[in-house]
Design a protein around this motif. Sequence first.
Motif, PDB file in Angstrom:
ATOM      1  N   GLY A  95      49.662  45.461  23.701  1.00 43.73           N
ATOM      2  CA  GLY A  95      50.876  45.039  24.394  1.00 43.73           C
ATOM      3  C   GLY A  95      50.672  44.873  25.875  1.00 43.73           C
ATOM      4  O   GLY A  95      51.624  44.541  26.600  1.00 43.73           O
ATOM      5  N   LEU A  96      49.467  45.115  26.375  1.00 43.80           N
ATOM      6  CA  LEU A  96      49.172  44.977  27.800  1.00 43.80           C
ATOM      7  C   LEU A  96      48.511  43.628  28.033  1.00 43.80           C
ATOM      8  O   LEU A  96      47.644  43.225  27.255  1.00 43.80           O
ATOM      9  N   LYS A  97      48.898  42.973  29.125  1.00 48.83           N
ATOM     10  CA  LYS A  97      48.475  41.600  29.327  1.00 48.83           C
ATOM     11  C   LYS A  97      47.206  41.470  30.178  1.00 48.83           C
ATOM     12  O   LYS A  97      46.619  40.395  30.232  1.00 48.83           O
ATOM     13  N   ASP A  98      46.803  42.555  30.835  1.00 49.97           N
ATOM     14  CA  ASP A  98      45.592  42.454  31.656  1.00 49.97           C
ATOM     15  C   ASP A  98      44.419  43.119  30.931  1.00 49.97           C
ATOM     16  O   ASP A  98      44.575  43.684  29.851  1.00 49.97           O
ATOM     17  N   THR A  99      43.263  43.028  31.544  1.00 52.75           N
ATOM     18  CA  THR A  99      42.027  43.480  30.878  1.00 52.75           C
ATOM     19  C   THR A  99      42.059  44.985  30.668  1.00 52.75           C
ATOM     20  O   THR A  99      42.393  45.761  31.584  1.00 52.75           O
ATOM     21  N   LEU A 100      41.640  45.384  29.445  1.00 52.98           N
ATOM     22  CA  LEU A 100      41.570  46.810  29.134  1.00 52.98           C
ATOM     23  C   LEU A 100      40.262  47.371  29.694  1.00 52.98           C
ATOM     24  O   LEU A 100      39.180  46.833  29.447  1.00 52.98           O
ATOM     25  N   THR A 101      40.373  48.459  30.467  1.00 51.64           N
ATOM     26  CA  THR A 101      39.174  48.998  31.155  1.00 51.64           C
ATOM     27  C   THR A 101      38.838  50.441  30.777  1.00 51.64           C
ATOM     28  O   THR A 101      37.744  50.929  31.093  1.00 51.64           O
ATOM     29  N   PHE A 102      39.741  51.149  30.120  1.00 53.09           N
ATOM     30  CA  PHE A 102      39.506  52.589  29.889  1.00 53.09           C
ATOM     31  C   PHE A 102      40.211  53.025  28.615  1.00 53.09           C
ATOM     32  O   PHE A 102      41.331  52.558  28.317  1.00 53.09           O
ATOM     33  N   LEU A 103      39.568  53.874  27.837  1.00 54.00           N
ATOM     34  CA  LEU A 103      40.270  54.519  26.718  1.00 54.00           C
ATOM     35  C   LEU A 103      39.790  55.961  26.576  1.00 54.00           C
ATOM     36  O   LEU A 103      38.654  56.287  26.891  1.00 54.00           O
ATOM     37  N   LYS A 104      40.678  56.830  26.084  1.00 54.98           N
ATOM     38  CA  LYS A 104      40.348  58.253  25.901  1.00 54.98           C
ATOM     39  C   LYS A 104      41.259  58.857  24.855  1.00 54.98           C
ATOM     40  O   LYS A 104      42.483  58.751  24.935  1.00 54.98           O
ATOM     41  N   TRP A 105      40.659  59.452  23.825  1.00 50.54           N
ATOM     42  CA  TRP A 105      41.428  60.150  22.790  1.00 50.54           C
ATOM     43  C   TRP A 105      41.821  61.545  23.290  1.00 50.54           C
ATOM     44  O   TRP A 105      41.100  62.192  24.041  1.00 50.54           O
ATOM     45  N   SER A 106      42.963  62.017  22.819  1.00 49.10           N
ATOM     46  CA  SER A 106      43.414  63.363  23.164  1.00 49.10           C
ATOM     47  C   SER A 106      42.488  64.409  22.540  1.00 49.10           C
ATOM     48  O   SER A 106      41.948  64.207  21.455  1.00 49.10           O
ATOM     49  N   GLU A 107      42.335  65.541  23.239  1.00 53.67           N
ATOM     50  CA  GLU A 107      41.516  66.650  22.737  1.00 53.67           C
ATOM     51  C   GLU A 107      42.297  67.544  21.784  1.00 53.67           C
ATOM     52  O   GLU A 107      41.730  68.442  21.172  1.00 53.67           O
ATOM     53  N   LYS A 108      43.627  67.245  21.662  1.00 55.37           N
ATOM     54  CA  LYS A 108      44.459  68.129  20.857  1.00 55.37           C
ATOM     55  C   LYS A 108      45.246  67.399  19.784  1.00 55.37           C
ATOM     56  O   LYS A 108      45.430  67.900  18.677  1.00 55.37           O
TER      57      LYS A 108
END
Length: 1383
Positions: A95-108
């Motif tokens: 749903g975001l229109k600009d370039t995706l630069t970062f992702l991180k899964w939750s630790e919990k």
Amino acid sequence: MKRVFSLADKSHGQGGIFYRWQKKLGNYLATTGSDHVVRIYDRHGELREEINLPGMCTGLGWDLDGDILAIICEKSHAILLWDSNKQRISQIDSGLKDTLTFLKWSEKGPQLAVGTQKGNLMIYNHQTSKKIPIIGKHTKKITCGAWSAENLLALGSEDRSISISNAEGDTVRQTTLRGEPMEIYFSEMKGDERSVTGENTVSVVVGKKTLFLYNINDPENPIELAFQERYGHIVSYKWYGDGYILIGFSRGFFVVISTHLKEIGQPADIGNGKTSALELFQARNHKDNLTGIAISTSLGKAASCGDNCIKVHNLSDLKEMYAIVTLEDERGLDDISWTDDGQLLAVSTQRGNLHVYLARLPMLASTSQTCIAHLTSLLEVTVEDPVAQEPPMTLAIEVEPTFLGVGPYHLGVGMNNRAWFYLLNNEGPAKPKDREYLGTVQSIAVNADYAAVSFEGKVQLHMIDGEMTDTMDERETRLFPDKEHKDVRITCHDLTPEFLIFGTDKGNIEYFFIEDWEFVNQYRHVTGIRKVYPDPSGTRLIFIDDKSEGFVYNPVMDSVINIPELSSATQGILWDNSSSEKAVFVAYDSEQIHSYVYCRESVKGTPHITSHYMGYYEPANFGATVCSQVLYVGSSRLPFGQVPILLYNGEITLQTQNGKLGTLLLDTHTNIFNEDAHNLPPPEMQTAAQQCIALRRFKDAWIYCEQLKSTPLWQDLGKTALQNLDLDFGIRVYRYIGDAGMVSSLQKVKALEDKNLLSGYIAMFLSEFNVAQDLFLASSYPLAALEMRRDLLHWDSALQLAKALAPEQIPYISREYAQQLEFTGDYMNALQHYEKGITKDGKEEHNEVCEAGIARMSIRMGDIRRGVTMATRMPSKILKKECAAILESMKQWSEAALLYEEGHYYDKAASVYIRGKNWSKVGDLLQHITSPKIHAQYAKAKEADGRYKEAAEAYRMAKEWDNVIRINLDFLQNPEEAVKIVRDTQSTEGAKMVAKFFQQLNDYGSAIQFLVMSKCNDEAFQLAQSHNQMEIYADIIGSDATPEDYQSIAVHFENEKNHFLAGKFFLLSGQYSRAMKHFLRCSGEDSQAIELAIETVGRANDDQLTRQLIDFLMGETDGIPKDAKFLFRLYMALEQYPEAARTAIIIAREEQNAGNYRNAHDLLFSMYQELKENKIKIPTEMATNLMILHSYILAKIHIKRGDHLKGARMLIRVANNISKFPSHIVPLLTSTVVECQRSGLKNSAFSYAAMLMRPEYRNDIDLKYKKKIEQIVRKPDRTEEDEPLTLCPICSFQLPETELICPECKNNLPYCIATGRHVLKEDLTACPKCDFPAIFTEYIKLLETETNCPMCSEKIMKENLRKLADANPYLSPGAATDDNVAE
């Protein structure tokens, strides 16, 4: 570390490679690069999935459980999700229109955070598929981020700020930075107390130069840590431990800091608000550059990569380098990462290569006897025998196993519900047979023919080589538990050559005998069984229950004993496989290995917990039988990360994380194995002996004890052998150390067949009395327990045993017990036991002792009448004394005195009567009393009553003489008695009282005498001076006064012109010149004054006084020469012995000429002794004259005794020297003639008779003898027997007995003072007083009629004479004189 696989050069195109390990399991590795492809490999390097992307991958990451891999890339707004379980790809729109630069899964949770180029954020919940977009979270590109354990999200952006948001995307905190952020983590700073909020600190690298620490709870006080410029820029950092941070720098440095506020550094160290970090550890790991660091907390390791190598450190001690891996074919490394379990380590290179290393293998191993099968690579198992040292066999397997088991001929490995069996033979492993099971396999056990596999609470036993067919033989396979026990769950199992053994959650341990294909034994425990560990033969089994308690089960005895000091964290148990230590086993946890010894039979064994087949749990009858025992021996440290898999002869074989085997000698065995035991240092030998004893290696212990020769060590060895019922060895030990008592005792009981009785005696010998009693009671002779307790004086126990075993012994035990209770002061119980001790048919002596005890205890308990009556009635005097003493301590005076009196203890009776003021009774007993103290007390009482005569007599009996004197003077008017007592007792106080009494009577002389006696010299002097009694005082004072007293007396006599007394007391006071002045003023004929003047010169040792006195004696002072004896005494006083000797000879000659032969003899003798004492040579003339004079005296003594022959011989010696007796020539010659005629010496009589007929002597002959002498001359009889011959004491030549010169050796011989003959060497004695020699037998004969020594005139007791063993001091030439004595 072993390389598992590598990805080929440029596998993802030009440039580096980006990768992520699957979380938790680490089964997959996702990689990507410049080729727009994501590849997913399994842990063996096999490609499992390939995903093509429309653009360069900008982020990839695994979710919390490692199930989903999320991927984002350029040129796409979608998020790709790869399911590792289904191996299927799905896609969601961000749903975001600009370039995706970062992702991180939750630790919990299931949240996934995705950031964009423009700083926007989307949080996706994978569980609910809910997407939360947050526009404008940051103003620029989101570059890094992290989730906390509390599900907070921290993001870093190129806008130089970090934001902290909750799981819904709401901003909680936000702060700006000095530079661009990189690598954000949540953690907890180290503090004095734990944070309530958990991970309270966000850390981030700022501008690659500093480390920024932002406390969420204290946002106003962030900390920015700066580092030394020589380190270069920060490459990466990791939190670990209790608030520690490991930081890698570009120039190869590897630094550790602490975040504790006290250790973090000081702000003043560096300007601009930055703090200098306090480094706990620093090392330059790489020479040129460092490109990445990684930490594995599960493995406890830290790794860094740089240049072309990887270096691995132990987190517990970073100085310790665990491993160095050099990549020879690489020049620049890029990044490094561990799997979560630490098994695999991946490192990427700048050229796009990726290498995976095996850092820690799954710890899979199995043993069969001493054969070990263990995993050496993910797809490789090695089988080896470290004891037999045969070449190892390596097997490549098809799958990475989760379980394995090895038997004598087969290896079983597998995973999930499938197993492969490999046949082990010399030709190498054959093609494996595989088998599937009904569930996921947890473990497998293998023997020669069968395999036992556990899965889902069941165990399947099947033949390894059997075929799965419908017509399978029932002995080929069997499933446990049976259908009728469906509710039972098997928790553990093992397989021995003969048995399948398994434990259940209900607490059952079942033994299934494979040969008979049926159950043969069952033990039922109170709780579920967690693990079983049979020994190699299966005859002993250790099991651990659900309470983490360990037990040793003996299926033969069906008995169980507890394992002491077993750690609740125990991970496994190993039995020793060697034949010499088959009773030894170890239990290990993650840190320690604990050694134990199982003793099948032990005197001090732990009582068994027994259970009958298919029965219920029953507690043991404690002490009922000889029991087994498990002894804790000691512990050894287990190296970190290693697992024990085999124990053989005290050496542990360990499986290491890198797949290799290591060995460790247990600390309990360190000194046992020595090829040259004799040359060990004593401390090591002592340790070796103690270890051998603890491990029950008695033969080895003997060798060390023999070398050490330590009695305590021998005793320890003997005691331990006896505890293990090894009697023969115990007897051997005690015989060696000389303990005859123990050897004798052991030999007496050695032949006993009853083991309980035998063990009881051994326990008793070892002072284990409670154990001994239990064993005796369980034996065929329980009375031994009673006998033991009686011997030990354990009366309570003895009485309890007697009630059951020997009631007839109760009275005698009660008596002995009562005596002990009486001694300890428990009188009430003592009385009860004394009363119980009386028997109607008992021994009279026994009853008397009990009755005496009753009498004593009755008095002590207050029943005085009963006690006194019994004591009076009984004949024992000692009992009366004991009871009287008790009554006296209770202040019952009359009863105590009565008993003392009846027991004839009169002193004690009188003493008690006195305390009771009963004086009349004391008076009645006086004649029997010997104690002075009682007499004194009685005397005081009588004096107080005015009965002075009785008081004086009582004081006399008490020997209190001062009081007797006082009573006689003051009350009885009896001074004579008082004076007598004072003279007899020399009482000082009494003398004072008598002196006072005489003063009152004006008897000053007596008063002075008693004042001096009482040491009151000053008072006596004043009294003498005032009443003109000084001469009396001077006579009385004697030699007991002080110099001052003597001076006072001397001055008084000086004033009185009494020169003699003045001189005498000046001499006593030490004023010699004044004394000499007064002595010389005395009359010249005053011999006393001259004697004292000589004494004065002798004491003064003054040359002037000496010359003055010599002038006086020579007559130069007054013209009158004094007697020569005074000159002799002067020389003696001055110790001028040669002059004194010459003077003595002159005086003796004068005395001799005057006919005073005894005086001359005594003078020469005294001078002889003085010279001898001062070791001065004695003049020959003196010695000769003394011998002649002594011969004269002996002649008189022997004639008086009627021994005319001895007298005649001595007179002949005198007659031969008749010129020395000028005053008595005719009488001496007449006596010689008469005595020779009487003795039959006719020729000698004629010779001396003819001499008398000379004209000068003839007219002086006594008329009584004249005719007889003329007759002898006219009619001569020349017959005469020769003188008897005796041996020369020096050369043993035969010579006449009175001859004093030996014609053979020419020596002068010492003469006997009793006979005048020369002495005999074999019959020699000496006078105890003067030390002159004598013939022993002759001296004894002489003392039968005489009492004094003929030489010194001292009284001699013949009992004091002793034969001399050594005659040399009296025989040596020159011992007597310078020329020896000559006749």
